[in-house]
Design a protein around this motif. Structure first.
Motif, short mmCIF file in Angstrom:
data_model
loop_
_atom_site.label_atom_id
_atom_site.label_comp_id
_atom_site.label_asym_id
_atom_site.label_seq_id
_atom_site.Cartn_x
_atom_site.Cartn_y
_atom_site.Cartn_z
N GLU A 1 0.74 -1.26 0.03
CA GLU A 1 -0.18 0.06 0.03
C GLU A 1 0.83 1.15 -0.02
OE1 GLU A 1 -2.34 -0.32 3.45
OE2 GLU A 1 -3.92 -1.88 2.38
N GLN B 1 2.22 1.90 -3.46
CA GLN B 1 1.38 2.23 -4.59
C GLN B 1 1.15 3.69 -4.22
OE1 GLN B 1 0.23 0.51 -7.08
NE2 GLN B 1 1.38 -1.10 -6.75
N SER B 2 0.92 4.12 -3.06
CA SER B 2 0.83 5.72 -2.89
C SER B 2 2.05 6.31 -3.17
CB SER B 2 0.43 5.92 -1.20
OG SER B 2 -0.73 4.97 -1.13
N LEU C 1 4.01 5.67 -5.59
CA LEU C 1 4.12 5.98 -6.94
C LEU C 1 3.21 7.11 -7.53
CD1 LEU C 1 4.01 2.13 -8.36
CD2 LEU C 1 6.14 3.75 -8.41
N LYS C 2 2.37 7.33 -6.87
CA LYS C 2 1.55 8.39 -7.20
C LYS C 2 1.92 9.95 -7.05
CE LYS C 2 -2.58 5.41 -6.76
NZ LYS C 2 -3.97 5.19 -6.27
N THR C 3 2.69 9.93 -5.98
CA THR C 3 3.23 11.29 -5.45
C THR C 3 4.64 11.41 -5.58
OG1 THR C 3 3.76 10.33 -3.50
CG2 THR C 3 1.80 11.16 -3.68
N PRO D 1 8.82 7.90 -10.56
CA PRO D 1 8.19 6.47 -10.20
C PRO D 1 9.33 5.47 -10.87
CG PRO D 1 6.75 7.92 -11.18
CD PRO D 1 8.04 8.70 -11.33
#
Length: 251
Positions: free
Chosen positions: A185, A188-189, A191-193, A197
């Motif tokens: 988790e 994944q978080s 990678l978005k911020t 990446p």
């Protein structure tokens, strides 16, 4: 009763037994010469019948008492003649065999001979069915032996496809499985911020390779997960999440 021929006078009906001859010349009473020989009556067998019957009964009682007192320890069938029974061969012809052979053939046997006899008498269809059932049972047993003996827990990857020792250990340990879900988790978080990446993905791949070196050592795996989760959370004393060369330059 005398067995000599009896004389009878037909004139005076006197009867007597002559001396030395079977017929007298004249009657001793009336001196008549009209004399004839009277044959003695035939002996009837009815007179000795009861005596013979009693003798037979007494003899039978003696034999019965003797056999009961002296032959009690022996088997009743030991003195009997072997009973002969008729059987039929494959061609249908009758064959006489002693009852002992027939009885011994009909008695259930134990051991290898009994199993061979049972296999010969069972139809081929039933044997094939039994073999199929045995193969299915052995297949199910081998499949059960290949499956993990311990329960598995939810992780970020499919435990049914786990091949490495570290993956199997994570699936079977509830604490490591929970840490793996938490790390997925956080990844994944991030990678978005995060600004790079691809650099984070390379860093994650390197960490997975390092984790694989722990094999099935639970303490080693717990340390690896703890350090990696600390990197994502920015815990004090944790190394940087990305290498220094991968950090973006400030303008």
């Amino acid at each position: 009763m005398s067995l000599r021929p009896q004389n009878q006078c037909n004139a005076c009906a006197y009867t007597w037994y002559p001396r030395g001859k079977h017929l007298s010349i004249r009657c001793p009473r009336c001196s008549s010469r009209n004399i004839e020989v009277v044959r003695p009556p035939e002996r009837s067998s009815s007179g000795c019948g009861p005596v013979v019957l009693v003798a037979i009964l007494v003899l039978g009682a003696i034999v019965w008492a003797t056999s009961r007192s002296g032959g009690g320890s022996s088997s009743p069938s030991s003195s009997a003649e072997p009973v002969v029974a008729s059987t039929a061969d494959a061609s249908g012809a009758a064959i006489s065999k002693p009852a002992s052979e027939i009885n011994s053939a009909s008695i259930p046997q134990s051991g290898p001979a009994a199993s061979e006899t049972a296999m010969q008498t069972v139809p081929a269809s039933e044997v094939s069915t039994a073999e199929e059932a045995a193969s299915e049972t052995s297949g199910a047993t081998s499949a059960g032996a290949a499956s993990p003996s311990k329960p598995t827990y939810a992780t970020s990857f499919d435990c049914t496809k786990a091949t490495h020792d570290d993956e199997i250990a994570i699936c079977e340990d509830p604490g490591l499985a929970a840490m793996d879900v938490e790390l997925a988790e956080l990844y994944q978080s991030a990678l978005k911020t995060i600004s790079d990446p691809k650099a984070l993905a390379r860093s994650e791949s390197g960490w997975v390779m390092a984790r694989n070196m722990c094999d099935g050592d639970l303490d080693c795996l717990r340390r690896a997960y703890g350090e990696r989760i600390g990197q994502f959370k920015g815990s004090l004393g944790s190394p940087p999440l990305l290498p220094a060369e991968a950090s973006p330059e400030k303008p």
